[in-house]
Design a protein around this motif. Structure first.
Motif, PDB file in Angstrom:
ATOM      1  N   VAL A  93       0.814  -1.216   0.000  1.00 24.36           N
ATOM      2  CA  VAL A  93       0.000   0.000   0.000  1.00 24.36           C
ATOM      3  C   VAL A  93       0.852   1.272   0.000  1.00 24.36           C
ATOM      4  CG1 VAL A  93      -1.708   1.325   1.311  1.00 24.36           C
ATOM      5  CG2 VAL A  93      -2.004  -1.147   0.999  1.00 24.36           C
ATOM      6  N   PRO A  94       1.929   1.363   0.807  1.00 23.90           N
ATOM      7  CA  PRO A  94       2.763   2.578   0.759  1.00 23.90           C
ATOM      8  C   PRO A  94       3.368   2.827  -0.624  1.00 23.90           C
ATOM      9  CG  PRO A  94       3.239   1.318   2.738  1.00 23.90           C
ATOM     10  CD  PRO A  94       2.382   0.454   1.875  1.00 23.90           C
ATOM     11  N   LEU A  95       3.695   1.747  -1.355  1.00 24.85           N
ATOM     12  CA  LEU A  95       4.258   1.918  -2.690  1.00 24.85           C
ATOM     13  C   LEU A  95       3.197   2.433  -3.659  1.00 24.85           C
ATOM     14  CD1 LEU A  95       6.542   1.692  -4.702  1.00 24.85           C
ATOM     15  CD2 LEU A  95       5.987  -0.751  -4.974  1.00 24.85           C
ATOM     16  N   ILE A  96       1.959   1.952  -3.548  1.00 23.18           N
ATOM     17  CA  ILE A  96       0.874   2.476  -4.377  1.00 23.18           C
ATOM     18  C   ILE A  96       0.716   3.974  -4.147  1.00 23.18           C
ATOM     19  CG2 ILE A  96      -1.621   2.413  -4.778  1.00 23.18           C
ATOM     20  CD1 ILE A  96      -1.518  -0.570  -4.061  1.00 23.18           C
ATOM     21  N   ASP A  97       0.761   4.382  -2.885  1.00 21.47           N
ATOM     22  CA  ASP A  97       0.644   5.806  -2.562  1.00 21.47           C
ATOM     23  C   ASP A  97       1.779   6.605  -3.188  1.00 21.47           C
ATOM     24  OD1 ASP A  97      -1.639   5.322  -1.090  1.00 21.47           O
ATOM     25  OD2 ASP A  97      -0.589   5.173   0.818  1.00 21.47           O
ATOM     26  N   ARG A  98       3.004   6.100  -3.103  1.00 24.10           N
ATOM     27  CA  ARG A  98       4.161   6.837  -3.656  1.00 24.10           C
ATOM     28  C   ARG A  98       4.074   6.919  -5.179  1.00 24.10           C
ATOM     29  NH1 ARG A  98       7.124   3.916   0.211  1.00 24.10           N
ATOM     30  NH2 ARG A  98       7.995   2.510  -1.375  1.00 24.10           N
ATOM     31  N   LEU A  99       3.722   5.803  -5.822  1.00 28.81           N
ATOM     32  CA  LEU A  99       3.627   5.807  -7.279  1.00 28.81           C
ATOM     33  C   LEU A  99       2.562   6.785  -7.776  1.00 28.81           C
ATOM     34  CD1 LEU A  99       3.892   1.979  -8.026  1.00 28.81           C
ATOM     35  CD2 LEU A  99       5.554   3.727  -8.673  1.00 28.81           C
ATOM     36  N   SER A 100       1.492   6.922  -7.029  1.00 30.82           N
ATOM     37  CA  SER A 100       0.391   7.781  -7.475  1.00 30.82           C
ATOM     38  C   SER A 100       0.764   9.256  -7.499  1.00 30.82           C
ATOM     39  CB  SER A 100      -0.823   7.580  -6.562  1.00 30.82           C
ATOM     40  OG  SER A 100      -0.605   8.171  -5.293  1.00 30.82           O
ATOM     41  N   THR A 125       3.323  10.805  -8.846  1.00 28.53           N
ATOM     42  CA  THR A 125       4.019  11.314 -10.030  1.00 28.53           C
ATOM     43  C   THR A 125       3.321  10.812 -11.297  1.00 28.53           C
ATOM     44  OG1 THR A 125       5.528   9.414 -10.237  1.00 28.53           O
ATOM     45  CG2 THR A 125       6.205  11.227  -8.765  1.00 28.53           C
ATOM     46  N   PRO A 126       3.397  11.574 -12.404  1.00 25.54           N
ATOM     47  CA  PRO A 126       2.814  11.094 -13.660  1.00 25.54           C
ATOM     48  C   PRO A 126       3.387   9.750 -14.098  1.00 25.54           C
ATOM     49  CG  PRO A 126       3.290  13.436 -13.804  1.00 25.54           C
ATOM     50  CD  PRO A 126       3.897  12.966 -12.505  1.00 25.54           C
ATOM     51  N   ALA A 127       4.701   9.556 -13.914  1.00 25.75           N
ATOM     52  CA  ALA A 127       5.322   8.286 -14.298  1.00 25.75           C
ATOM     53  C   ALA A 127       4.771   7.142 -13.452  1.00 25.75           C
ATOM     54  CB  ALA A 127       6.833   8.373 -14.157  1.00 25.75           C
ATOM     55  N   GLY A 128       4.585   7.384 -12.164  1.00 23.69           N
ATOM     56  CA  GLY A 128       4.050   6.357 -11.289  1.00 23.69           C
ATOM     57  C   GLY A 128       2.604   6.021 -11.621  1.00 23.69           C
ATOM     58  N   ARG A 134      -3.892   8.592 -21.256  1.00 27.58           N
ATOM     59  CA  ARG A 134      -3.265   9.750 -20.620  1.00 27.58           C
ATOM     60  C   ARG A 134      -3.347   9.582 -19.099  1.00 27.58           C
ATOM     61  NH1 ARG A 134      -6.716  12.141 -24.854  1.00 27.58           N
ATOM     62  NH2 ARG A 134      -5.369  12.891 -26.537  1.00 27.58           N
ATOM     63  N   PRO A 135      -2.597   8.616 -18.553  1.00 25.96           N
ATOM     64  CA  PRO A 135      -2.707   8.328 -17.113  1.00 25.96           C
ATOM     65  C   PRO A 135      -2.268   9.477 -16.230  1.00 25.96           C
ATOM     66  CG  PRO A 135      -0.857   7.142 -18.087  1.00 25.96           C
ATOM     67  CD  PRO A 135      -1.634   7.721 -19.220  1.00 25.96           C
ATOM     68  N   GLY A 136      -1.407  10.350 -16.739  1.00 27.91           N
ATOM     69  CA  GLY A 136      -0.960  11.485 -15.941  1.00 27.91           C
ATOM     70  C   GLY A 136      -2.077  12.451 -15.597  1.00 27.91           C
ATOM     71  N   ARG A 137      -3.174  12.406 -16.349  1.00 31.83           N
ATOM     72  CA  ARG A 137      -4.308  13.294 -16.074  1.00 31.83           C
ATOM     73  C   ARG A 137      -5.142  12.826 -14.883  1.00 31.83           C
ATOM     74  NH1 ARG A 137      -7.059  14.960 -21.882  1.00 31.83           N
ATOM     75  NH2 ARG A 137      -5.239  16.051 -22.761  1.00 31.83           N
ATOM     76  N   ARG A 138      -5.027  11.545 -14.533  1.00 37.94           N
ATOM     77  CA  ARG A 138      -5.807  11.023 -13.411  1.00 37.94           C
ATOM     78  C   ARG A 138      -5.191  11.536 -12.118  1.00 37.94           C
ATOM     79  NH1 ARG A 138     -10.771   9.723 -12.665  1.00 37.94           N
ATOM     80  NH2 ARG A 138     -11.308   7.640 -11.950  1.00 37.94           N
ATOM     81  N   SER A 139      -6.023  11.945 -11.170  1.00 36.72           N
ATOM     82  CA  SER A 139      -5.505  12.496  -9.917  1.00 36.72           C
ATOM     83  C   SER A 139      -4.864  11.390  -9.082  1.00 36.72           C
ATOM     84  CB  SER A 139      -6.626  13.148  -9.114  1.00 36.72           C
ATOM     85  OG  SER A 139      -7.474  12.164  -8.555  1.00 36.72           O
TER      86      SER A 139
END
Length: 290
Positions: A167-174, A176-179, A190-195
């Protein structure tokens, strides 16, 4: 705020194509969670496998300006409970569940728009004459066997990755646009557009989807080849759909000759996030017949 409603539904029994077993004939009770906004003609929104009603959030307010929008969590997904024991997650069962849900909330023959699994269910509701119009965004059921195997394998891999990531890794990845691309690029062009918050929420929804495996099992041999001659039908496909390839839209048009086939430039499998204005316009145009 989302609402949960309990209601009864009746199943006709038998087995849909792809179902590992039939559903017991008779009346059952379940509950679904939904979000309702706006006013106007009722419009039911159905998400895809592993998702939740929030998949429609990018277009909800646009649609709600002209429609009474009901975005529902399908059985076994999001905050909705799974189907009762003995009920298969097939078209024969889920279609009457959705029809009974509409009755329970006081809606008769809404317009319906669905994405992926939701698009297949929308088309089935149209075939059953339970809705006024159908808009299907990259609907399931128009694949070849190899295309189905590819899609199902990809979905299983996405589910496995969601379950394996801490779960902490999911939070960190979310953050950044790359994550966010790592987490969602299979379904978004366009995943970078998702909050970040939305990406975390839908990754958790995929992890916790109790109906995931049963729904995949029920879809193993599903093919939609029925015409819907008496209703307005719109089928839209993203040009960058990596899960259900856009050539399947041609097959959908062949099965439903009267359907309007729309191209969604630059959109992925879940197009609502990639181009909200375009997708909302397609749905509003498709549900404008009253």
């Amino acid at each position: 705020m989302p609402t949960r409603i309990a209601f009864e539904f009746e199943t006709p029994g038998g087995t849909s194509p792809g179902s590992p077993g039939g559903t017991q004939v008779g009346r059952h009770t379940t509950s679904l969670t939904y979000e309702r906004r706006g006013s106007g003609a009722p419009l039911l929104l159905l998400h895809g496998i592993g998702h939740q009603w929030q998949a429609w959030e990018p277009v909800l307010d646009i649609l709600a300006a002209e429609r009474d929008v009901i975005a529902v969590d399908l059985p076994g997904f999001g905050a909705s409970e799974g189907l009762p024991q003995g009920c298969a997650y097939d078209l024969t069962t889920v279609t009457p569940v959705l029809a009974a849900f509409c009755t329970a909330i006081g809606v008769e023959r809404p317009h319906v728009a669905g994405n992926s699994l939701g698009g297949l269910l929308a088309l089935r509701l149209g075939h059953e004459k339970a809705v006024r119009s159908v808009t299907a965004l990259s609907p399931a059921g128009f694949w070849t066997e190899s295309e189905r195997r590819y899609a199902f394998g990809t979905l299983r891999a996405m589910r496995g990755a969601a379950l394996s990531l801490p779960v902490p890794l999911i939070d960190r990845l979310s953050r950044t646009p790359a994550g966010r691309a790592v987490l969602t690029s299979t379904i978004y062009a366009r995943p970078g557009r998702r909050s970040p918050e939305a990406v975390v929420a839908e990754t958790h929804a995929l992890r916790e989807a109790t109906g995931f495996h049963q729904t995949l099992a029920a879809g193993r041999t599903v093919l939609f080849r029925d015409d819907i001659p008496s209703l307005p039908v719109t089928i839209a496909w993203g040009t960058r759909d990596r899960l259900l390839l856009r050539r399947q839209g041609v097959r959908a048009k062949q099965a439903i000759p009267g359907a309007r086939l729309v191209r969604l430039p630059g959109c992925g499998h879940v197009p609502m996030n990639d181009d909200p204005a375009l997708v909302a316009r397609v749905i509003l145009d498709g549900s404008s017949t009253d």
